[in-house]
Enzyme design. Sequence first.
Site, PDB file in Angstrom:
ATOM      1  CB  CYS A   1      -6.659   5.118  -2.199  1.00  0.00           C
ATOM      2  SG  CYS A   1      -7.326   4.131  -2.811  1.00  0.00           S
TER       3      CYS A   1
ATOM      4  CG  ASN B   1      -1.091   3.543   3.957  1.00  0.00           C
ATOM      5  OD1 ASN B   1      -2.519   2.691   4.387  1.00  0.00           O
ATOM      6  ND2 ASN B   1      -0.475   4.022   3.023  1.00  0.00           N
TER       7      ASN B   1
ATOM      8  CG  HIS C   1      -5.206   6.192   3.964  1.00  0.00           C
ATOM      9  ND1 HIS C   1      -4.724   6.765   2.958  1.00  0.00           N
ATOM     10  CD2 HIS C   1      -5.276   5.277   4.695  1.00  0.00           C
ATOM     11  CE1 HIS C   1      -3.821   5.937   2.995  1.00  0.00           C
ATOM     12  NE2 HIS C   1      -5.486   4.562   3.500  1.00  0.00           N
TER      13      HIS C   1
ATOM     14  CG  ASP D   1      -1.840   0.756   0.744  1.00  0.00           C
ATOM     15  OD1 ASP D   1      -2.249   1.232   0.259  1.00  0.00           O
ATOM     16  OD2 ASP D   1      -2.479   0.864   2.190  1.00  0.00           O
TER      17      ASP D   1
END
Length: 441
Positions: A376, A385, A345, A152
Amino acid sequence: EREREREPFVCAREWSAVVGSRRSTGVKGREQLSSASTQASTRKSARFGCSLGQAGFRPLASQHPSMAAVWGTTLARGSSVLRAARGAVLPAARAPAQQHFGALTRLTSSRLEGPAQARANAVFSCRTLTSFAHLVNDLPEYVKVVEVGPRDGLQNEKGEIPTDIKLDLIHMLADAGLPVVEATSFVRPDWVPQMADHNEITQGIIRKTGVSYPVLTPNIKGYKAAVKAGAREVAIFGAASETFSRMNTNCSIDEALGRFEAVTEAARSDGVRVRGYVSCVLGCPYEGAVDPAVVARVSEHLLHMGCYEISLGDTIGVGTPGSMLRMLSVVLEKVAAHQLAVHCHDTYGQALANIFAALQMGVAVVDSSVAGLGGCPYAKGATGNVATEDVAYMLDGLGISTGIDIPRLMEAGEFICSHLGRDTKSRTARALRAKMDDEEP
């Protein structure tokens, strides 16, 4: 006067008796605490109550030395119920509790004057005392931190990152004590180019005992490719927003869940563990506010399909502790706290506060990304994050075990940031590094 002095002590005994009689039954829908856990919580609460009592009303303690012990004992007796109920005291115990706290307030008000009385009123208010008990007794003793940086954190990077750099990062994170390191994503390269080397990553990991290396699989095709490459755990992802689901997976929420049925059935047959993600649980970049009932429905569906854990993602970082508590209060009616994780986040700087709120609700799994990397590709405005270094530092300060070696974690963050050509987003890493530099001769 003597009867008034005895009043809080009598109330304390009444509340303790109620709590003691209810300890075996707990709260409907909650599992009983083990004897060891209850004893540990009691000792912790007693120490807290006595120390805070002695410090919080020292002027009164000199006249009534047993008051601190009453406070500590009362909190200790209530600790198992408070922990089991996650802050919701049993109705039968609530009235005696409020009566007890009220008696303490009246007693201190009658004994203290001026600034001392104002101090006592603040310390002994029912809300404050309840919050203190809730704060101390409801926090988990251990939190599993799931590192999502290699997947991610890097998926949205534009420049190509060499495979060996990614593998080195994964190994450094595992060596720093992270129990879970999400390695890569088996998605189409034209969707997420940065994850195009998923086969090389999965096959190149030098697996460390006790560490999991899950990979993201959006469908059965991705699942089969991941298992063929050697993956032993996969993750699937749904959303609590119809528009976001269509933007991210090109299908509706229910259609996406239907696709995952094939993945979970195959995983069950292959003995592969499956983790579930729910995106946009506190807000959507397209629809705005998200109904917690939808979050609960999607989470429950993923759980029934076979996911061992559901990670609730504040994808665009708009959540606050208030919205986190409201959402979790609904989800917890469908999914137990030990089956949930939070994925926050830090767009509005609320991630740590939101995580703390989740801890108070019984969640003991937190997703984070080293150096605060991430975003994202389908959520405009979503920043990184929450930084793993910041989470580890906060948890360590709360006395919560994680198994993470913060200096080695910082090294991993500095390593990847040096290759990306940017500074870490972790405030903890920056502060500790500055301190280390100042201490060097």
